[in-house]
Design a protein around this motif. Sequence first.
Motif, PDB file in Angstrom:
ATOM      1  N   LEU A  12       0.819  -1.207   0.000  1.00 42.63           N
ATOM      2  CA  LEU A  12       0.000   0.000   0.000  1.00 42.63           C
ATOM      3  C   LEU A  12       0.855   1.260   0.000  1.00 42.63           C
ATOM      4  CD1 LEU A  12      -2.969   0.908  -0.004  1.00 42.63           C
ATOM      5  CD2 LEU A  12      -2.840   1.020   2.498  1.00 42.63           C
ATOM      6  N   ASP A  13       2.002   1.212   0.654  1.00 45.03           N
ATOM      7  CA  ASP A  13       2.855   2.401   0.735  1.00 45.03           C
ATOM      8  C   ASP A  13       3.447   2.787  -0.616  1.00 45.03           C
ATOM      9  OD1 ASP A  13       4.525  -0.070   1.190  1.00 45.03           O
ATOM     10  OD2 ASP A  13       6.150   1.407   1.048  1.00 45.03           O
ATOM     11  N   ARG A  14       3.419   1.883  -1.599  1.00 41.95           N
ATOM     12  CA  ARG A  14       4.040   2.150  -2.892  1.00 41.95           C
ATOM     13  C   ARG A  14       3.068   2.754  -3.917  1.00 41.95           C
ATOM     14  NH1 ARG A  14       9.153   0.188  -2.952  1.00 41.95           N
ATOM     15  NH2 ARG A  14       9.310   0.037  -5.219  1.00 41.95           N
ATOM     16  N   TYR A  15       1.823   2.914  -3.518  1.00 35.62           N
ATOM     17  CA  TYR A  15       0.883   3.664  -4.342  1.00 35.62           C
ATOM     18  C   TYR A  15       1.111   5.168  -4.141  1.00 35.62           C
ATOM     19  CZ  TYR A  15      -2.035  -0.501  -5.230  1.00 35.62           C
ATOM     20  OH  TYR A  15      -2.505  -1.720  -5.636  1.00 35.62           O
ATOM     21  N   THR A  16       0.645   5.971  -5.075  1.00 35.65           N
ATOM     22  CA  THR A  16       0.685   7.419  -4.872  1.00 35.65           C
ATOM     23  C   THR A  16      -0.319   7.793  -3.786  1.00 35.65           C
ATOM     24  OG1 THR A  16      -1.059   7.964  -6.464  1.00 35.65           O
ATOM     25  CG2 THR A  16       1.194   7.722  -7.337  1.00 35.65           C
ATOM     26  N   PRO A  17      -0.159   8.945  -3.151  1.00 36.70           N
ATOM     27  CA  PRO A  17      -1.144   9.349  -2.130  1.00 36.70           C
ATOM     28  C   PRO A  17      -2.584   9.356  -2.648  1.00 36.70           C
ATOM     29  CG  PRO A  17       0.809  10.727  -1.963  1.00 36.70           C
ATOM     30  CD  PRO A  17       0.991   9.880  -3.203  1.00 36.70           C
ATOM     31  N   ASP A  18      -2.777   9.823  -3.872  1.00 34.88           N
ATOM     32  CA  ASP A  18      -4.136   9.848  -4.422  1.00 34.88           C
ATOM     33  C   ASP A  18      -4.674   8.435  -4.644  1.00 34.88           C
ATOM     34  OD1 ASP A  18      -4.207  12.578  -4.398  1.00 34.88           O
ATOM     35  OD2 ASP A  18      -3.798  12.830  -6.542  1.00 34.88           O
ATOM     36  N   GLU A  19      -3.833   7.529  -5.116  1.00 32.04           N
ATOM     37  CA  GLU A  19      -4.260   6.144  -5.321  1.00 32.04           C
ATOM     38  C   GLU A  19      -4.602   5.478  -3.994  1.00 32.04           C
ATOM     39  OE1 GLU A  19      -1.672   5.065  -9.350  1.00 32.04           O
ATOM     40  OE2 GLU A  19      -0.798   4.768  -7.355  1.00 32.04           O
ATOM     41  N   ARG A  20      -3.777   5.722  -2.978  1.00 29.87           N
ATOM     42  CA  ARG A  20      -4.071   5.160  -1.645  1.00 29.87           C
ATOM     43  C   ARG A  20      -5.397   5.673  -1.119  1.00 29.87           C
ATOM     44  NH1 ARG A  20       1.436   5.842  -0.431  1.00 29.87           N
ATOM     45  NH2 ARG A  20       1.013   7.811   0.637  1.00 29.87           N
ATOM     46  N   SER A  21      -5.602   6.969  -1.244  1.00 32.23           N
ATOM     47  CA  SER A  21      -6.856   7.562  -0.758  1.00 32.23           C
ATOM     48  C   SER A  21      -8.057   6.941  -1.456  1.00 32.23           C
ATOM     49  CB  SER A  21      -6.850   9.079  -0.982  1.00 32.23           C
ATOM     50  OG  SER A  21      -5.861   9.695  -0.191  1.00 32.23           O
ATOM     51  N   LEU A  22      -7.924   6.718  -2.757  1.00 30.20           N
ATOM     52  CA  LEU A  22      -9.022   6.112  -3.506  1.00 30.20           C
ATOM     53  C   LEU A  22      -9.301   4.697  -3.021  1.00 30.20           C
ATOM     54  CD1 LEU A  22     -10.996   6.259  -5.945  1.00 30.20           C
ATOM     55  CD2 LEU A  22      -9.153   5.261  -7.325  1.00 30.20           C
ATOM     56  N   ILE A  23      -8.248   3.897  -2.849  1.00 29.83           N
ATOM     57  CA  ILE A  23      -8.420   2.516  -2.388  1.00 29.83           C
ATOM     58  C   ILE A  23      -9.082   2.484  -1.024  1.00 29.83           C
ATOM     59  CG2 ILE A  23      -7.154   0.484  -1.561  1.00 29.83           C
ATOM     60  CD1 ILE A  23      -5.176   0.984  -3.884  1.00 29.83           C
ATOM     61  N   LEU A  24      -8.594   3.299  -0.102  1.00 27.70           N
ATOM     62  CA  LEU A  24      -9.153   3.310   1.257  1.00 27.70           C
ATOM     63  C   LEU A  24     -10.597   3.801   1.250  1.00 27.70           C
ATOM     64  CD1 LEU A  24      -6.008   4.667   3.137  1.00 27.70           C
ATOM     65  CD2 LEU A  24      -6.938   2.351   3.277  1.00 27.70           C
ATOM     66  N   HIS A  25     -10.879   4.805   0.430  1.00 26.98           N
ATOM     67  CA  HIS A  25     -12.237   5.345   0.351  1.00 26.98           C
ATOM     68  C   HIS A  25     -13.216   4.307  -0.200  1.00 26.98           C
ATOM     69  CE1 HIS A  25     -15.492   8.228  -0.212  1.00 26.98           C
ATOM     70  NE2 HIS A  25     -15.597   7.817  -1.474  1.00 26.98           N
ATOM     71  N   GLU A  26     -12.734   3.458  -1.124  1.00 25.78           N
ATOM     72  CA  GLU A  26     -13.623   2.509  -1.790  1.00 25.78           C
ATOM     73  C   GLU A  26     -13.666   1.137  -1.131  1.00 25.78           C
ATOM     74  OE1 GLU A  26     -13.377   4.348  -6.335  1.00 25.78           O
ATOM     75  OE2 GLU A  26     -12.238   2.518  -5.842  1.00 25.78           O
ATOM     76  N   MET A  27     -12.912   0.941  -0.048  1.00 28.29           N
ATOM     77  CA  MET A  27     -12.855  -0.387   0.555  1.00 28.29           C
ATOM     78  C   MET A  27     -14.216  -0.926   0.952  1.00 28.29           C
ATOM     79  SD  MET A  27      -9.367  -0.458   2.852  1.00 28.29           S
ATOM     80  CE  MET A  27      -9.843  -1.962   3.735  1.00 28.29           C
ATOM     81  N   GLU A  28     -14.984  -0.150   1.657  1.00 30.25           N
ATOM     82  CA  GLU A  28     -16.275  -0.638   2.144  1.00 30.25           C
ATOM     83  C   GLU A  28     -17.198  -0.978   0.983  1.00 30.25           C
ATOM     84  OE1 GLU A  28     -19.284  -2.048   4.322  1.00 30.25           O
ATOM     85  OE2 GLU A  28     -17.270  -1.577   5.057  1.00 30.25           O
ATOM     86  N   ALA A  29     -17.285  -0.087   0.013  1.00 33.21           N
ATOM     87  CA  ALA A  29     -18.159  -0.337  -1.138  1.00 33.21           C
ATOM     88  C   ALA A  29     -17.664  -1.514  -1.971  1.00 33.21           C
ATOM     89  CB  ALA A  29     -18.242   0.913  -2.008  1.00 33.21           C
ATOM     90  N   SER A  30     -16.361  -1.782  -1.916  1.00 35.17           N
ATOM     91  CA  SER A  30     -15.781  -2.885  -2.676  1.00 35.17           C
ATOM     92  C   SER A  30     -15.796  -4.202  -1.916  1.00 35.17           C
ATOM     93  CB  SER A  30     -14.335  -2.547  -3.068  1.00 35.17           C
ATOM     94  OG  SER A  30     -14.277  -1.407  -3.890  1.00 35.17           O
ATOM     95  N   GLY A  31     -16.311  -4.193  -0.699  1.00 33.37           N
ATOM     96  CA  GLY A  31     -16.375  -5.425   0.078  1.00 33.37           C
ATOM     97  C   GLY A  31     -15.040  -5.846   0.658  1.00 33.37           C
ATOM     98  N   VAL A  32     -14.127  -4.891   0.836  1.00 33.07           N
ATOM     99  CA  VAL A  32     -12.775  -5.186   1.337  1.00 33.07           C
ATOM    100  C   VAL A  32     -12.705  -4.787   2.805  1.00 33.07           C
ATOM    101  CG1 VAL A  32     -10.314  -4.809   1.000  1.00 33.07           C
ATOM    102  CG2 VAL A  32     -11.862  -4.667  -0.961  1.00 33.07           C
ATOM    103  N   ASP A  33     -12.409  -5.732   3.674  1.00 25.26           N
ATOM    104  CA  ASP A  33     -12.380  -5.451   5.106  1.00 25.26           C
ATOM    105  C   ASP A  33     -11.011  -5.042   5.623  1.00 25.26           C
ATOM    106  OD1 ASP A  33     -15.048  -5.907   5.287  1.00 25.26           O
ATOM    107  OD2 ASP A  33     -14.905  -7.814   6.352  1.00 25.26           O
TER     108      ASP A  33
END
Length: 258
Positions: A12-33
Motif C-alpha cells: 500500500l505504501d508504494r501507491y501514490t497518495p491519491d491512489e491510496r486515498s481512492l483505495i481506502l475510500h472505496e474499501m467498504e463499497a468494494s467489500g474489502v475489510d
Amino acid sequence: MFDRIIDAHIHLDRYTPDERSLILHEMEASGVDELITVSNDLDSARKNLQLTRDDSRVKPAIGFHPEQPLPPDEEIADLLALIDYHQQTIAAVGEVGLPYYLRREGKAGSRDVSIDILDLFIQKAVELDKPVALHAIYDDAPVVCDLLEKHSAAKAHFHWFKGDRKTAERMVGNGYFVSVTPDVLYREKTRELARKYPLEKMMVETDGPWPFEGIFAGKMTHPHMIHQSILEIAGIKRMSAGEVYERLYDNTRWFYGV
C-alpha cells in the motif's frame, strides 16, 4: 452470498497518495475489510506503520524485500528492532525471502548473505509467534522450506507462489499457505496452483501496485480485483462462490490474526 474479502498481500505504501486515498475510500463499497500491507525496507516499514495509525483496516508487516541490493547490517538490525517495538501492531514479518529475479539477472549479492538475512527474520517471527510473508519462488522455495523447518516456523505464507509440484506437496505437508493473484484469470500456472493446492491453505492477494494483464490491462491494481479471482477459483475448483469466499476470508483472518 458471503462476499467480503481481505487482500492478503499488498504494497500500500508504494501507491501514490491519491491512489491510496481512492483505495481506502472505496474499501467498504468494494467489500474489502482489511489490507495486509507488506514492507520493502526500513522507510517502507515506517510508512506502513503510519498508514495503520491513520486507518485501522491497514494491517502492516515489517521486513526487507529480497529483490534489491543487500542492505547494510545496521538496516537489518533496525528492522528487527522495529518488529520488536511494534510487535503488538504488526500482522506479520514480511516481505522477506530470496532474490530469484536479481540472481537470474546476475545482479544479486552473496546468496549466503541473503540466506542469513532471511534466517534472522524467520527466527524473529518464530520468537514473536508471528506469521512470515515470503517471496520464495522456483528453486528458492525448497531452500526457504529448509529454513522454516529448521526453526519449526509453522505460519508461513508463500505469496504468489511459483514452483514445482514436489515443493508444493512439501508445503502442503507442512501446512504452509499460498495466495493467488488476479493472474489466475489468464495464467495457466496460477490456475494449476489454484486447482491443486488445498483451499484450506489458500488466500487471495493483489500484490498491488503490481499491474496485471488480460481484463485488468492498463488498470490500477485495486483490491476489488480479488472478487474476480475468487469467482475464477470457485470455477476451477467446481465449488460454490459463497463457500470459496467464506473459506478464503476465514483463512486470512486466522492466519494474520485480523
